[in-house]
Design an enzyme around this catalytic site. Structure first.
Site, PDB file in Angstrom:
ATOM      1  CE  LYS A  22      -1.424   1.681   4.049  1.00 61.67           C
ATOM      2  NZ  LYS A  22      -1.247   3.083   4.465  1.00 61.67           N
ATOM      3  CG  ASN A  23       2.427   2.756   3.540  1.00 60.47           C
ATOM      4  OD1 ASN A  23       1.270   3.104   3.314  1.00 60.47           O
ATOM      5  ND2 ASN A  23       2.896   2.568   4.767  1.00 60.47           N
ATOM      6  CB  CYS A 116      -4.531  11.197  11.703  1.00 60.45           C
ATOM      7  SG  CYS A 116      -2.973  10.370  11.760  1.00 60.45           S
ATOM      8  NE  ARG A 121       0.917  10.718   9.989  1.00 61.92           N
ATOM      9  CZ  ARG A 121       0.562   9.732   9.191  1.00 61.92           C
ATOM     10  NH1 ARG A 121      -0.610   9.184   9.295  1.00 61.92           N
ATOM     11  NH2 ARG A 121       1.383   9.287   8.271  1.00 61.92           N
ATOM     12  CG  ASP A 309       3.646   1.822   9.450  1.00 56.99           C
ATOM     13  OD1 ASP A 309       3.243   2.712  10.216  1.00 56.99           O
ATOM     14  OD2 ASP A 309       3.930   2.031   8.248  1.00 56.99           O
ATOM     15  NE  ARG A 401      -7.347   5.013   5.732  1.00 52.37           N
ATOM     16  CZ  ARG A 401      -6.866   6.166   6.116  1.00 52.37           C
ATOM     17  NH1 ARG A 401      -7.274   6.694   7.232  1.00 52.37           N
ATOM     18  NH2 ARG A 401      -5.981   6.801   5.390  1.00 52.37           N
TER      19      ARG A 401
HETATM   20  N1  EPU Z   1       7.227  14.785  10.295  1.00 50.32           N
HETATM   21  C1  EPU Z   1       7.402  16.137  10.563  1.00 50.32           C
HETATM   22  N2  EPU Z   1       7.206  17.021   9.536  1.00 50.32           N
HETATM   23  C2  EPU Z   1       6.869  16.618   8.287  1.00 50.32           C
HETATM   24  C3  EPU Z   1       6.689  15.245   8.019  1.00 50.32           C
HETATM   25  C4  EPU Z   1       6.881  14.339   9.055  1.00 50.32           C
HETATM   26  O1  EPU Z   1       7.717  16.511  11.683  1.00 50.32           O
HETATM   27  O2  EPU Z   1       6.729  17.479   7.404  1.00 50.32           O
HETATM   28  C5  EPU Z   1       7.435  13.805  11.388  1.00 50.32           C
HETATM   29  C6  EPU Z   1       6.180  12.981  11.680  1.00 50.32           C
HETATM   30  O3  EPU Z   1       5.298  13.648  12.548  1.00 50.32           O
HETATM   31  C7  EPU Z   1       6.774  11.723  12.277  1.00 50.32           C
HETATM   32  C8  EPU Z   1       8.072  11.550  11.479  1.00 50.32           C
HETATM   33  O4  EPU Z   1       8.359  12.840  10.937  1.00 50.32           O
HETATM   34  O5  EPU Z   1       7.102  11.944  13.626  1.00 50.32           O
HETATM   35  C9  EPU Z   1       7.991  10.525  10.357  1.00 50.32           C
HETATM   36  O6  EPU Z   1       6.845  10.768   9.548  1.00 50.32           O
HETATM   37  P1  EPU Z   1       6.849  10.476   7.990  1.00 50.32           P
HETATM   38  O7  EPU Z   1       6.753  11.758   7.246  1.00 50.32           O
HETATM   39  O8  EPU Z   1       7.975   9.562   7.634  1.00 50.32           O
HETATM   40  O9  EPU Z   1       5.467   9.713   7.804  1.00 50.32           O
HETATM   41  P2  EPU Z   1       4.650   9.645   6.429  1.00 50.32           P
HETATM   42  O10 EPU Z   1       5.592   9.699   5.313  1.00 50.32           O
HETATM   43  O11 EPU Z   1       3.534  10.631   6.465  1.00 50.32           O
HETATM   44  C10 EPU Z   1       4.709   7.067   6.103  1.00 50.32           C
HETATM   45  C11 EPU Z   1       3.728   5.942   6.073  1.00 50.32           C
HETATM   46  C12 EPU Z   1       3.195   5.690   7.471  1.00 50.32           C
HETATM   47  C13 EPU Z   1       4.384   5.365   8.383  1.00 50.32           C
HETATM   48  C14 EPU Z   1       5.405   6.507   8.346  1.00 50.32           C
HETATM   49  C15 EPU Z   1       6.656   6.212   9.139  1.00 50.32           C
HETATM   50  C16 EPU Z   1       2.750   6.073   3.876  1.00 50.32           C
HETATM   51  C17 EPU Z   1       1.573   6.348   3.047  1.00 50.32           C
HETATM   52  N3  EPU Z   1       2.633   6.277   5.182  1.00 50.32           N
HETATM   53  O12 EPU Z   1       3.991   8.205   6.552  1.00 50.32           O
HETATM   54  O13 EPU Z   1       2.357   4.540   7.377  1.00 50.32           O
HETATM   55  O14 EPU Z   1       3.937   5.156   9.700  1.00 50.32           O
HETATM   56  O15 EPU Z   1       5.794   6.745   6.975  1.00 50.32           O
HETATM   57  O16 EPU Z   1       7.285   5.078   8.677  1.00 50.32           O
HETATM   58  O17 EPU Z   1       3.782   5.667   3.376  1.00 50.32           O
HETATM   59  C18 EPU Z   1       0.562   3.143   7.925  1.00 50.32           C
HETATM   60  O18 EPU Z   1       0.762   2.530   6.868  1.00 50.32           O
HETATM   61  O19 EPU Z   1      -0.199   2.706   8.838  1.00 50.32           O
HETATM   62  C19 EPU Z   1       1.231   4.420   8.139  1.00 50.32           C
HETATM   63  C20 EPU Z   1       0.799   5.319   9.021  1.00 50.32           C
END
Ligand code: EPU
Length: 422
Positions: A22-23, A116, A121, A309, A401
């Site tokens: 998915k990701n 969320c 986030r 995750d 989801r």
């Molecule tokens: N963060 C910031 N600022 C930003 C972006 C992120 O402070 O602009 C922080 C976040 O709050 C968090 C950390 O950085 O503390 C890591 O977040 P990241 O941006 O890596 O998360 P994401 O890219 O939004 C993806 C996965 C998530 C998974 C995270 C971490 C997808 C679609 N989502 O989210 O997957 O938990 O990386 O590995 O790829 C799930 O599948 O259940 C899921 C939540």
């Protein structure tokens, strides 16, 4: 709304196939916006989140066809550069349309995703990264407006923040850089396999990306990208979830096929340390429950560390593992909604400051529980597998989801799960 009723105490055995990631699929679907030509993406899991992403692409003007895991997209004429709130609010990952829209149209208007249940986030790193190309951003009426009048210019862009690296932030910047003028160097890049999968897809479209999978990614901008065909990698989190199902409920062992064991080393290492039998082949993993299970101390970290995750699922395993286990989430410290629900099933879990202290009990007992987010809901299903009685898990739309037919796959392994109207 639907609920699951899981009958506890059924032993699992047999084998299943793991779905495409998915990701990986979400940013790869968004990346198809970077070309006018046709892209074919294979093994896209049929889950609600990929459907939301397809709706967003269609809303932007892409023509999309979907048939048995293959998604064919043609974004020849984009009629909009706007991803509206009613679609974005359903799925945070819609923010990864920002990079492609900005690169293709010099403009992107994407509604700000809210917080969320797993935490605050923010998207500050995405915006800082895209501003590094010379784009200007402003937030108005809940929407992020990004503009780059003179096009995007390659630069050195640092993507690390106070919580470490960002996966979708790295994806956004990498996608934008493919069509920027000159060379972009991303430092502090996320190294997740899903970032590498996206880079492979972009390179198949004609991009010039090297270093994906390391903290330093170099992208030489090109004039335009073409169509490509790509098969997404296996879902390492779905595989990890079923590994924990085996660790909880399979004395004889279950086999997961179509997996990439090299993406799961952090998870299989912990499960082996906990006493499970884990046999790894090239594209499959077999796991059986430990005869004398022991707990563990886990800290989530960016890849190749233990994935956030997977932490909820490990809490489900440790809930009935003798001794004390510790699970600390450094990436999303608030991501422990499952703990309160597991307590309703008799688990002994204390959570404070992003850390769960779990004292294993002999058996959980069935109770009505509520799914709160994707991985928390999967963890409740796992906890229910050996609980005494029938556990009712409501709000299973969370699980739908991101898990393709989880109830059918568990039933194929011998579990008894009913999906009923709530
Ligand atoms: N963060 C910031 N600022 C930003 C972006 C992120 O402070 O602009 C922080 C976040 O709050 C968090 C950390 O950085 O503390 C890591 O977040 P990241 O941006 O890596 O998360 P994401 O890219 O939004 C993806 C996965 C998530 C998974 C995270 C971490 C997808 C679609 N989502 O989210 O997957 O938990 O990386 O590995 O790829 C799930 O599948 O259940 C899921 C939540």
């Amino acid at each position: 709304m639907e609920k699951f009723v899981v009958q506890g105490g059924k032993e699992l055995s047999g084998s299943i196939n793991i779905s495409g990631s998915k990701n990986s699929s979400l940013p790869i679907l968004a990346a198809s916006l970077l070309t006018r030509e046709t892209c074919v993406i294979r093994r896209v899991p049929d889950v609600a989140d990929t459907n939301y992403m397809i709706q967003i692409l269609q809303n932007l003007g892409a023509e999309v066809e979907r048939a048995s895991g293959n998604v064919t997209i043609r974004s020849e004429k984009l009629r909009s550069h706007e991803a509206p709130y009613d679609l974005v609010r359903k799925m945070r990952a819609s923010v990864c349309t920002m990079g492609p829209l900005l690169a293709r149209r010099n403009r992107a208007d994407v509604s700000m995703p809210g917080g969320c249940v797993i935490g605050d986030r923010p998207i500050d790193l995405h915006l800082r990264g895209l501003e590094g190309f010379g784009a200007v951003s402003r937030v108005e009426g809940g929407t992020v407006h990004l503009e780059a009048h003179d096009g995007l210019k390659g630069a050195e862009i640092n993507m690390s923040g106070k919580h470490g690296v960002t996966v979708l932030g790295t994806d956004n910047v990498m996608m934008a850089a493919t069509l920027a003028q000159g060379t972009t160097v991303i430092v502090g890049a996320a190294c997740e396999p899903e970032v590498v999968d996206l880079a492979n897809f972009l390179n198949a479209m004609g991009a010039k990306i090297s270093g994906a999978g390391t903290p330093r990614i170099v992208i030489e901008g090109v004039e335009e990208l073409g169509g490509a065909e790509h098969t997404v990698i296996p879902d390492r989190i779905e595989a990890g979830t079923f590994l924990v199902a085996g660790a909880i409920a399979s004395p004889k062992g279950i086999t997961l096929n179509r997996v990439a064991p090299e993406h799961l080393i952090a998870v299989t290492d912990v499960l082996q340390r906990c006493g499970c039998t884990v046999e790894i082949s090239e594209h499959s993993i077999r796991i059986a429950r430990a005869e004398n299970p022991t707990g563990a101390h886990i800290i989530t970290e960016p890849y190749p560390g233990f994935p956030t995750d997977m932490q909820a699922q490990m809490c489900a395993l440790f809930a009935t593992t003798p001794g004390t286990s510790v699970v600390r989430d450094t990436i999303f410290p608030q991501r422990f909604m499952h703990a309160a629900e597991m307590k309703r099933m008799g688990a002994d879990i204390e959570v404070s400051d992003g850390t769960a202290l779990i004292h294993g009990v002999e058996q959980l007992s069935a109770a009505p529980v509520m799914a709160s987010d994707l991985r928390a809901s999967a963890a409740l299903v796992l906890a229910a597998l050996t609980a005494k009685g029938d556990t009712e898990i409501s709000r299973v739309y969370h699980i739908d989801r991101g898990y393709e037919h989880i109830d059918e796959k568990l039933m194929a392994l011998g579990a008894t799960i009913q999906r009923l109207p709530a």
